[in-house]
Design a protein around this motif. Structure first.
Motif, mmCIF file in Angstrom:
data_model
loop_
_atom_site.group_PDB
_atom_site.id
_atom_site.type_symbol
_atom_site.label_atom_id
_atom_site.label_comp_id
_atom_site.label_asym_id
_atom_site.label_seq_id
_atom_site.Cartn_x
_atom_site.Cartn_y
_atom_site.Cartn_z
ATOM 1 N N GLU A 198 77.408 4.301 28.421
ATOM 2 C CA GLU A 198 77.211 4.751 29.655
ATOM 3 C C GLU A 198 75.906 5.773 29.603
ATOM 4 O O GLU A 198 76.097 6.564 28.912
ATOM 5 N N LEU A 199 75.202 5.885 30.684
ATOM 6 C CA LEU A 199 74.093 6.767 30.697
ATOM 7 C C LEU A 199 74.100 7.337 32.035
ATOM 8 O O LEU A 199 73.441 8.261 32.283
ATOM 9 N N TYR A 200 75.228 7.120 32.923
ATOM 10 C CA TYR A 200 74.845 7.862 34.364
ATOM 11 C C TYR A 200 75.388 9.189 34.124
ATOM 12 O O TYR A 200 75.328 10.009 35.293
ATOM 13 N N HIS A 201 75.942 9.702 33.112
ATOM 14 C CA HIS A 201 76.231 11.115 33.044
ATOM 15 C C HIS A 201 75.060 12.317 33.045
ATOM 16 O O HIS A 201 75.073 13.459 33.046
ATOM 17 N N HIS A 202 73.832 11.595 32.514
ATOM 18 C CA HIS A 202 72.711 12.718 32.370
ATOM 19 C C HIS A 202 72.486 13.379 33.699
ATOM 20 O O HIS A 202 72.609 12.954 34.990
ATOM 21 N N ARG A 203 71.882 14.472 33.412
ATOM 22 C CA ARG A 203 71.616 15.603 34.546
ATOM 23 C C ARG A 203 70.103 16.206 34.100
ATOM 24 O O ARG A 203 69.835 17.090 33.701
ATOM 25 N N ALA A 204 69.080 15.102 34.153
ATOM 26 C CA ALA A 204 67.683 15.539 33.682
ATOM 27 C C ALA A 204 67.083 16.226 34.876
ATOM 28 O O ALA A 204 66.449 17.348 34.743
ATOM 29 N N ASP A 205 67.469 16.084 36.182
ATOM 30 C CA ASP A 205 66.841 16.641 37.212
ATOM 31 C C ASP A 205 65.388 17.182 37.317
ATOM 32 O O ASP A 205 64.624 16.332 37.096
ATOM 33 N N ASP A 206 65.179 18.328 37.421
ATOM 34 C CA ASP A 206 63.763 18.613 37.436
ATOM 35 C C ASP A 206 63.002 18.954 36.051
ATOM 36 O O ASP A 206 61.790 19.099 36.005
ATOM 37 N N GLY A 207 63.946 18.910 35.021
ATOM 38 C CA GLY A 207 63.475 19.193 33.802
ATOM 39 C C GLY A 207 62.155 18.515 33.073
ATOM 40 O O GLY A 207 61.348 19.103 32.905
ATOM 41 N N PRO A 208 62.109 17.096 33.324
ATOM 42 C CA PRO A 208 61.063 16.458 33.064
ATOM 43 C C PRO A 208 59.697 16.959 33.753
ATOM 44 O O PRO A 208 58.607 16.951 33.003
ATOM 45 N N ALA A 209 60.092 16.954 34.756
ATOM 46 C CA ALA A 209 58.894 17.445 35.810
ATOM 47 C C ALA A 209 58.011 18.791 35.474
ATOM 48 O O ALA A 209 56.935 19.115 35.048
ATOM 49 N N TYR A 210 59.014 19.846 34.889
ATOM 50 C CA TYR A 210 58.862 21.127 34.481
ATOM 51 C C TYR A 210 57.849 20.969 33.337
ATOM 52 O O TYR A 210 57.006 21.639 32.870
ATOM 53 N N THR A 249 56.402 18.385 31.910
ATOM 54 C CA THR A 249 55.248 17.740 32.284
ATOM 55 C C THR A 249 54.163 18.574 32.803
ATOM 56 O O THR A 249 53.062 18.881 32.270
ATOM 57 N N ILE A 250 54.479 19.551 33.696
ATOM 58 C CA ILE A 250 53.491 20.545 34.347
ATOM 59 C C ILE A 250 53.110 21.522 32.998
ATOM 60 O O ILE A 250 51.994 21.713 33.106
ATOM 61 N N LEU A 251 53.901 21.976 32.316
ATOM 62 C CA LEU A 251 53.881 22.842 30.977
ATOM 63 C C LEU A 251 53.058 22.279 30.092
ATOM 64 O O LEU A 251 51.979 22.878 29.723
ATOM 65 N N ILE A 252 53.132 21.199 29.818
ATOM 66 C CA ILE A 252 52.412 20.262 28.687
ATOM 67 C C ILE A 252 50.876 20.073 29.371
ATOM 68 O O ILE A 252 50.051 20.439 28.840
ATOM 69 N N VAL A 253 50.772 19.364 30.321
ATOM 70 C CA VAL A 253 49.393 19.089 30.951
ATOM 71 C C VAL A 253 48.607 20.493 31.282
ATOM 72 O O VAL A 253 47.534 20.588 30.805
ATOM 73 N N GLY A 254 49.405 21.607 31.627
ATOM 74 C CA GLY A 254 48.754 22.715 31.988
ATOM 75 C C GLY A 254 48.128 23.317 30.752
ATOM 76 O O GLY A 254 47.005 23.747 30.796
ATOM 77 N N HIS A 255 48.858 23.376 29.701
ATOM 78 C CA HIS A 255 48.413 23.901 28.293
ATOM 79 C C HIS A 255 47.460 23.105 27.760
ATOM 80 O O HIS A 255 46.797 23.403 26.927
ATOM 81 N N VAL A 278 46.175 13.666 36.309
ATOM 82 C CA VAL A 278 47.138 12.667 36.780
ATOM 83 C C VAL A 278 47.587 11.696 35.773
ATOM 84 O O VAL A 278 48.830 11.280 35.608
ATOM 85 N N ALA A 279 46.726 11.083 35.161
ATOM 86 C CA ALA A 279 46.930 10.154 34.036
ATOM 87 C C ALA A 279 47.799 10.842 33.040
ATOM 88 O O ALA A 279 48.764 10.058 32.632
ATOM 89 N N LEU A 280 47.639 11.916 32.505
ATOM 90 C CA LEU A 280 48.442 12.622 31.413
ATOM 91 C C LEU A 280 50.021 12.644 31.738
ATOM 92 O O LEU A 280 50.819 12.633 31.419
ATOM 93 N N ARG A 336 58.330 9.585 29.585
ATOM 94 C CA ARG A 336 58.803 9.804 28.166
ATOM 95 C C ARG A 336 59.715 11.236 27.890
ATOM 96 O O ARG A 336 60.708 11.168 27.315
ATOM 97 N N LEU A 337 59.286 12.190 28.670
ATOM 98 C CA LEU A 337 60.075 13.229 28.782
ATOM 99 C C LEU A 337 61.366 13.300 29.380
ATOM 100 O O LEU A 337 62.354 13.658 28.787
#
Length: 130
Positions: free
Chosen positions: A50-62, A64-70, A99-101, A108-109
């Motif tokens: 079962e995978l529906y328990h996840h709570r990724a929410d905004d974590g991957p977006a944050y 991504t912004i952190l890595i792409v910005g750095h 955008v591509a990165l 993946r994140l």
């Protein structure tokens, strides 16, 4: 199995994170984790985890912004100082690069965050028996 709160002490974190990064089920590593670009499946079609328990929410977006910005901000400064390209050329190249990165990193994140939550038994994922 020893546990500290809801953290499964003997679940190997790095192989699990690698499975999530590859967008595979954190348990079996062969079933697809995502059913679309970012939609996490309710269950793994291979092992029925079962995978529906996840709570990724905004974590991957944050992240991504952190890595792409750095990555892109110092690169932008280096390119500007070394070659002084036309501003429109500089903007176009770095806009496409950002955008591509971002599109590459985001799913993946998300997979890695869901895999981390699974490995640690967070948010309703049951800790794994030994």
């Amino acid at each position: 199995m020893q546990q500290s709160g809801n953290i499964a002490a003997d679940t190997p974190i790095w192989p699990t994170l690698w499975r999530g990064w590859r967008r595979r089920c954190p348990k079996c590593g062969s079933g697809p984790l995502l059913s679309g670009y970012l939609k996490v499946r309710d269950t793994c079609p291979v092992c029925r985890q079962e995978l529906y328990h996840h709570r990724a929410d905004d974590g991957p977006a944050y992240l991504t912004i952190l890595i792409v910005g750095h990555i892109m901000a110092p690169l932008l400064l280096i390119v500007f100082e070394a070659w002084r390209p036309d501003p429109l050329v500089l903007f176009t190249i770095f806009a496409v690069g950002c955008v591509a990165l971002s599109l590459y990193l985001l799913p993946r994140l998300k997979g890695a965050i869901v895999a981390f939550q699974w490995a640690r038994g967070m948010y309703g994922f049951a800790p794994r028996p030994g």
